[in-house]
Write a protein that holds these residues in place. Structure first.
Motif, PDB file in Angstrom:
ATOM      1  N   LYS A   9       0.891  -1.157   0.000  1.00  0.00           N
ATOM      2  CA  LYS A   9       0.000   0.000   0.000  1.00  0.00           C
ATOM      3  C   LYS A   9       0.930   1.209   0.000  1.00  0.00           C
ATOM      4  CE  LYS A   9      -4.151   1.854   0.855  1.00  0.00           C
ATOM      5  NZ  LYS A   9      -5.339   1.690   0.086  1.00  0.00           N
ATOM      6  N   ILE A  10       0.679   2.137  -0.921  1.00  0.00           N
ATOM      7  CA  ILE A  10       1.559   3.300  -1.083  1.00  0.00           C
ATOM      8  C   ILE A  10       0.723   4.569  -0.972  1.00  0.00           C
ATOM      9  CG2 ILE A  10       3.171   4.481  -2.637  1.00  0.00           C
ATOM     10  CD1 ILE A  10       3.562   1.636  -3.950  1.00  0.00           C
ATOM     11  N   TRP A  11       1.212   5.513  -0.184  1.00  0.00           N
ATOM     12  CA  TRP A  11       0.549   6.804  -0.023  1.00  0.00           C
ATOM     13  C   TRP A  11       1.492   7.902  -0.486  1.00  0.00           C
ATOM     14  CZ3 TRP A  11       0.712   2.953   3.565  1.00  0.00           C
ATOM     15  CH2 TRP A  11      -0.511   2.406   3.947  1.00  0.00           C
ATOM     16  N   VAL A  12       0.914   8.944  -1.041  1.00  0.00           N
ATOM     17  CA  VAL A  12       1.659  10.146  -1.386  1.00  0.00           C
ATOM     18  C   VAL A  12       0.948  11.315  -0.725  1.00  0.00           C
ATOM     19  CG1 VAL A  12       2.450  11.678  -3.226  1.00  0.00           C
ATOM     20  CG2 VAL A  12       2.444   9.199  -3.587  1.00  0.00           C
ATOM     21  N   ILE A  13       1.682  12.024   0.098  1.00  0.00           N
ATOM     22  CA  ILE A  13       1.183  13.272   0.694  1.00  0.00           C
ATOM     23  C   ILE A  13       1.988  14.370   0.026  1.00  0.00           C
ATOM     24  CG2 ILE A  13       0.805  14.601   2.794  1.00  0.00           C
ATOM     25  CD1 ILE A  13       0.997  11.924   4.349  1.00  0.00           C
ATOM     26  N   ASN A  14       1.315  15.240  -0.700  1.00  0.00           N
ATOM     27  CA  ASN A  14       1.985  16.205  -1.559  1.00  0.00           C
ATOM     28  C   ASN A  14       1.477  17.620  -1.290  1.00  0.00           C
ATOM     29  OD1 ASN A  14       3.657  16.749  -4.008  1.00  0.00           O
ATOM     30  ND2 ASN A  14       1.695  17.526  -4.724  1.00  0.00           N
ATOM     31  N   THR A  15       2.372  18.572  -1.447  1.00  0.00           N
ATOM     32  CA  THR A  15       1.980  19.973  -1.412  1.00  0.00           C
ATOM     33  C   THR A  15       2.598  20.702  -2.595  1.00  0.00           C
ATOM     34  OG1 THR A  15       1.887  21.998  -0.100  1.00  0.00           O
ATOM     35  CG2 THR A  15       3.866  20.667   0.151  1.00  0.00           C
ATOM     36  N   GLY A 129       6.816  16.634  -0.333  1.00  0.00           N
ATOM     37  CA  GLY A 129       5.891  15.696   0.282  1.00  0.00           C
ATOM     38  C   GLY A 129       6.542  14.375   0.642  1.00  0.00           C
ATOM     39  N   PHE A 130       5.669  13.436   0.972  1.00  0.00           N
ATOM     40  CA  PHE A 130       6.076  12.110   1.411  1.00  0.00           C
ATOM     41  C   PHE A 130       5.576  11.050   0.446  1.00  0.00           C
ATOM     42  CE2 PHE A 130       5.964  14.205   5.598  1.00  0.00           C
ATOM     43  CZ  PHE A 130       7.097  13.693   6.191  1.00  0.00           C
ATOM     44  N   THR A 161      -2.371  17.308  -0.133  1.00  0.00           N
ATOM     45  CA  THR A 161      -3.349  16.298  -0.538  1.00  0.00           C
ATOM     46  C   THR A 161      -2.741  14.944  -0.219  1.00  0.00           C
ATOM     47  OG1 THR A 161      -2.430  16.169  -2.766  1.00  0.00           O
ATOM     48  CG2 THR A 161      -4.268  17.707  -2.419  1.00  0.00           C
ATOM     49  N   ILE A 162      -3.599  13.948  -0.095  1.00  0.00           N
ATOM     50  CA  ILE A 162      -3.133  12.588   0.126  1.00  0.00           C
ATOM     51  C   ILE A 162      -3.821  11.670  -0.863  1.00  0.00           C
ATOM     52  CG2 ILE A 162      -4.837  12.082   1.918  1.00  0.00           C
ATOM     53  CD1 ILE A 162      -2.634  10.403   3.333  1.00  0.00           C
ATOM     54  N   SER A 163      -3.065  10.773  -1.424  1.00  0.00           N
ATOM     55  CA  SER A 163      -3.624   9.775  -2.335  1.00  0.00           C
ATOM     56  C   SER A 163      -2.938   8.450  -2.053  1.00  0.00           C
ATOM     57  CB  SER A 163      -3.439  10.202  -3.795  1.00  0.00           C
ATOM     58  OG  SER A 163      -2.094  10.432  -4.068  1.00  0.00           O
TER      59      SER A 163
END
Length: 168
Positions: A9-15, A129-130, A161-163
């Motif tokens: 499971k992969i998340w991206v938290i971006n700004t 982001g992460f 945002t998070i996806s």
């Protein structure tokens, strides 16, 4: 690698804003949530930071950094105090691996967690982001806790945002 098709499971938290998340004053806000996520693994975590001077074609040295507060202070502050002159290092990215990236690479051991703090100051839509990856099985056992900590991280990053995606 034998684990190429492991399920993550992969998340991206971006700004899109230039938030300087790699500076200690900002980074220290993420430590409680990152500690929680990292401590879900039995393997010790290690930090790799990629920073350098634009006038030099090599990365700055930080030595081997086990995941702890002292080493997080180290990579977020070292070389930024002006002791190297007026030039401030360029921050590319920092990675956190459990187990250590050497074991992942050399022993084909799949990571229990991978975290990358990235910095792309010239790309408008993905500035900072992460990226966080966890095996799906580990996520399923701790989904409520993981989701809570991810939302805490997102809330600490301005205009983020998070996806997520599942890697099958």
């Amino acid at each position: 690698m034998k684990w190429t098709y492991s399920k993550y499971k992969i998340w991206v938290i971006n700004t899109k804003t230039e938030a300087n998340l790699y500076l200690w004053d900002k980074w220290k806000l993420f430590l409680p949530s990152l500690d929680t996520l990292i401590n879900l693994t039995k393997e010790p975590a290690f930090i790799r930071s990629f920073q350098g001077y634009l006038t030099d074609a090599r990365w700055l040295g930080f030595g081997r950094m086990k995941w702890n507060e002292a080493n997080n202070i180290k990579w977020t502050t070292k070389y930024r105090s002006g002791e190297a002159g007026d030039e401030i290092p360029y921050f590319s990215h920092t990675e956190i691996w459990a187990p250590d990236w050497n074991r992942v690479s050399d022993e084909n051991m799949p990571p229990d967690i991978f975290v990358q703090l990235y910095n792309n100051p010239t790309i408008e839509n993905i500035r900072e982001g992460f990226i966080i990856a966890k095996p799906r099985s580990l996520y399923r056992k701790n989904d409520v806790l993981v989701n809570l900590e991810l939302m805490k991280l997102k809330n600490e990053i301005p205009d983020s945002t998070i996806s997520s995606v599942t890697r099958l």
